[in-house]
Write an enzyme that holds these catalytic residues in place. Structure first.
Site, short mmCIF file in Angstrom:
data_model
loop_
_atom_site.label_atom_id
_atom_site.label_comp_id
_atom_site.label_asym_id
_atom_site.label_seq_id
_atom_site.Cartn_x
_atom_site.Cartn_y
_atom_site.Cartn_z
N LYS A 61 0.77 -1.27 -0.02
CA LYS A 61 0.13 -0.05 0.06
C LYS A 61 0.94 1.29 0.07
O LYS A 61 0.57 2.16 0.81
CB LYS A 61 -1.01 0.09 1.06
CG LYS A 61 -1.99 -1.21 1.08
CD LYS A 61 -3.08 -1.01 1.97
CE LYS A 61 -4.12 -2.09 2.08
NZ LYS A 61 -3.46 -3.42 2.40
N ALA A 63 2.37 4.82 -0.54
CA ALA A 63 1.81 6.02 -0.50
C ALA A 63 2.74 7.23 -0.45
O ALA A 63 2.71 7.69 0.76
CB ALA A 63 0.75 6.08 0.43
N ASP A 64 3.59 7.34 -1.37
CA ASP A 64 4.66 8.27 -1.31
C ASP A 64 4.89 9.24 -2.53
O ASP A 64 4.17 9.25 -3.23
CB ASP A 64 5.94 7.72 -0.59
CG ASP A 64 6.64 8.39 0.38
OD1 ASP A 64 6.95 9.41 -0.03
OD2 ASP A 64 7.12 7.94 1.41
N ASN A 67 9.67 9.74 -6.29
CA ASN A 67 10.92 9.23 -6.26
C ASN A 67 10.91 8.20 -5.15
O ASN A 67 11.55 7.02 -5.54
CB ASN A 67 11.91 10.55 -5.75
CG ASN A 67 13.26 9.82 -5.85
OD1 ASN A 67 13.72 9.29 -6.77
ND2 ASN A 67 13.88 9.69 -4.80
N THR A 68 10.37 8.29 -3.89
CA THR A 68 10.39 7.20 -3.07
C THR A 68 9.60 5.83 -3.55
O THR A 68 9.76 4.84 -3.31
CB THR A 68 9.61 7.74 -1.54
OG1 THR A 68 10.46 9.04 -1.37
CG2 THR A 68 9.98 6.75 -0.70
N PRO A 164 -10.83 -7.89 -0.97
CA PRO A 164 -10.51 -8.20 0.27
C PRO A 164 -11.93 -8.18 1.02
O PRO A 164 -12.72 -7.32 0.62
CB PRO A 164 -9.62 -7.77 0.76
CG PRO A 164 -9.57 -6.18 0.20
CD PRO A 164 -10.27 -6.52 -1.18
N VAL A 166 -13.99 -11.31 2.42
CA VAL A 166 -14.60 -12.44 2.37
C VAL A 166 -14.12 -13.21 3.79
O VAL A 166 -12.90 -13.29 3.89
CB VAL A 166 -14.37 -13.11 1.16
CG1 VAL A 166 -14.83 -14.73 1.49
CG2 VAL A 166 -15.10 -12.64 0.04
N GLY A 170 -16.59 -10.73 7.07
CA GLY A 170 -18.04 -10.87 6.83
C GLY A 170 -18.55 -11.04 5.46
O GLY A 170 -19.83 -11.19 5.38
N SER A 172 -19.33 -12.07 1.47
CA SER A 172 -19.54 -13.48 0.70
C SER A 172 -18.80 -13.45 -0.55
O SER A 172 -18.99 -12.53 -1.42
CB SER A 172 -21.06 -13.59 0.62
OG SER A 172 -21.33 -14.16 -0.65
O1 O7M Z 1 -9.24 -12.19 5.11
P1 O7M Z 1 -8.73 -11.33 5.91
O2 O7M Z 1 -9.31 -10.42 6.62
O3 O7M Z 1 -7.79 -11.91 7.01
O4 O7M Z 1 -7.38 -10.57 5.29
C1 O7M Z 1 -7.51 -9.60 4.15
C2 O7M Z 1 -6.40 -9.04 3.54
O5 O7M Z 1 -6.69 -8.15 2.42
C3 O7M Z 1 -5.60 -8.54 4.44
O6 O7M Z 1 -4.26 -8.80 3.78
C4 O7M Z 1 -5.91 -7.11 4.26
O7 O7M Z 1 -4.50 -6.23 4.60
C5 O7M Z 1 -6.19 -6.90 3.03
N1 O7M Z 1 -7.13 -5.70 2.65
C6 O7M Z 1 -8.40 -5.76 3.09
O8 O7M Z 1 -8.58 -6.34 4.21
N2 O7M Z 1 -9.24 -4.54 3.11
C7 O7M Z 1 -9.05 -3.51 2.14
O9 O7M Z 1 -9.62 -2.77 2.06
C8 O7M Z 1 -7.76 -3.91 1.48
C9 O7M Z 1 -6.83 -4.77 1.36
C10 O7M Z 1 -5.66 -5.15 0.78
O10 O7M Z 1 -5.49 -6.32 0.17
O11 O7M Z 1 -5.29 -3.90 0.11
C11 O7M Z 1 -4.59 -3.94 -1.22
#
Ligand code: O7M
Length: 211
Positions: A61, A63-64, A67-68, A164, A166, A170, A172
């Site tokens: 993730k 967020a910079d 260059n970084t 992500p 599921v 909570g 599906s």
């Molecule tokens: O199934 P979990 O909840 O144990 O894991 C979910 C994974 O997805 C975990 O690595 C989180 O950091 C990532 N994730 C989220 O849960 N929610 C988000 O909005 C974004 C992510 C993600 O993968 O971002 C790229």
């Protein structure tokens, strides 16, 4: 091809490799995040790739400034990652700097309740950004299928939606795929299960039968 991505958020190298090998048959890719990198080092990326033969998504993730972002991307792709996840809110220049090094995936909307505070109000602009710079994919919340549907309607068809949320959060898998997701990301429901292979197989079957 599978549409399931494992979020391998464990600390230990041995646990990560064991779980990855157990469930690899049901996966499209493995996502590594800071817990695993901080626990096992960046070399875990190439080890996972060698052991499973699967694509590796580095979920840093980022967020910079450009260059970084570029410096981070360079090391991540050198380590063997196939995709790098970045935040879009830092702006086009920062994302383009990553794209010069490799394939990027942009966070458009997150799955947790706090995402409604700052991220949800900027989603339309993040979609616009995605449609302009054409990343491999974007992240959208499996906890809110109606948002996945909204995002799918607005984002270009050739940009993949990875979701992500599921299981432990909570969401599906079937509802999310019906809303237009391309890939389902699952962590705890697999790696914390007594039998990760069985749990992965069950979710894979749900995806195959229900989508
Ligand atoms: O199934 P979990 O909840 O144990 O894991 C979910 C994974 O997805 C975990 O690595 C989180 O950091 C990532 N994730 C989220 O849960 N929610 C988000 O909005 C974004 C992510 C993600 O993968 O971002 C790229």
């Amino acid at each position: 091809m599978s549409r399931l991505i494992l979020a391998l958020d464990v600390y230990e190298r041995e646990d990560a490799l064991r779980i990855a090998e157990e469930v690899r048959d049901y996966l499209w890719a493995i996502k590594v995040n800071w817990p695993l990198i901080l626990g096992s080092g960046i070399s875990i990326i190439s080890e996972l790739k060698e052991r499973t033969g699967l694509p590796i998504i580095a979920d840093f993730k980022v967020a910079d400034i450009p260059n970084t972002n570029r410096l981070i991307a360079k090391k991540t792709f050198e380590a063997g990652a196939d995709y790098l996840i970045a935040h879009g809110f830092v702006g086009r220049d920062s994302i383009k700097a990553i794209q010069e090094e490799g394939e990027v995936i942009i966070v458009v909307e997150m799955s947790h309740p706090g995402a409604k505070e700052f991220i949800q109000p900027t989603v339309d602009k993040l979609i616009e950004l995605a449609n302009e710079i054409k990343p491999f994919g974007i992240i959208a919340p499996a906890t809110r299928p109606e948002r996945v549907r909204y995002i799918r309607e607005k984002v270009d068809k050739d940009i993949k939606i990875l979701t992500p949320g599921v299981g432990a959060q909570g969401g599906s898998a079937v509802e999310t795929l019906k809303a237009g997701a391309d890939y389902i990301i699952v962590g705890r429901a697999i790696y914390k299960s007594k039998n990760p292979r069985e749990s992965a197989k069950k979710i894979w079957e749900e995806i195959e039968n229900g989508a």
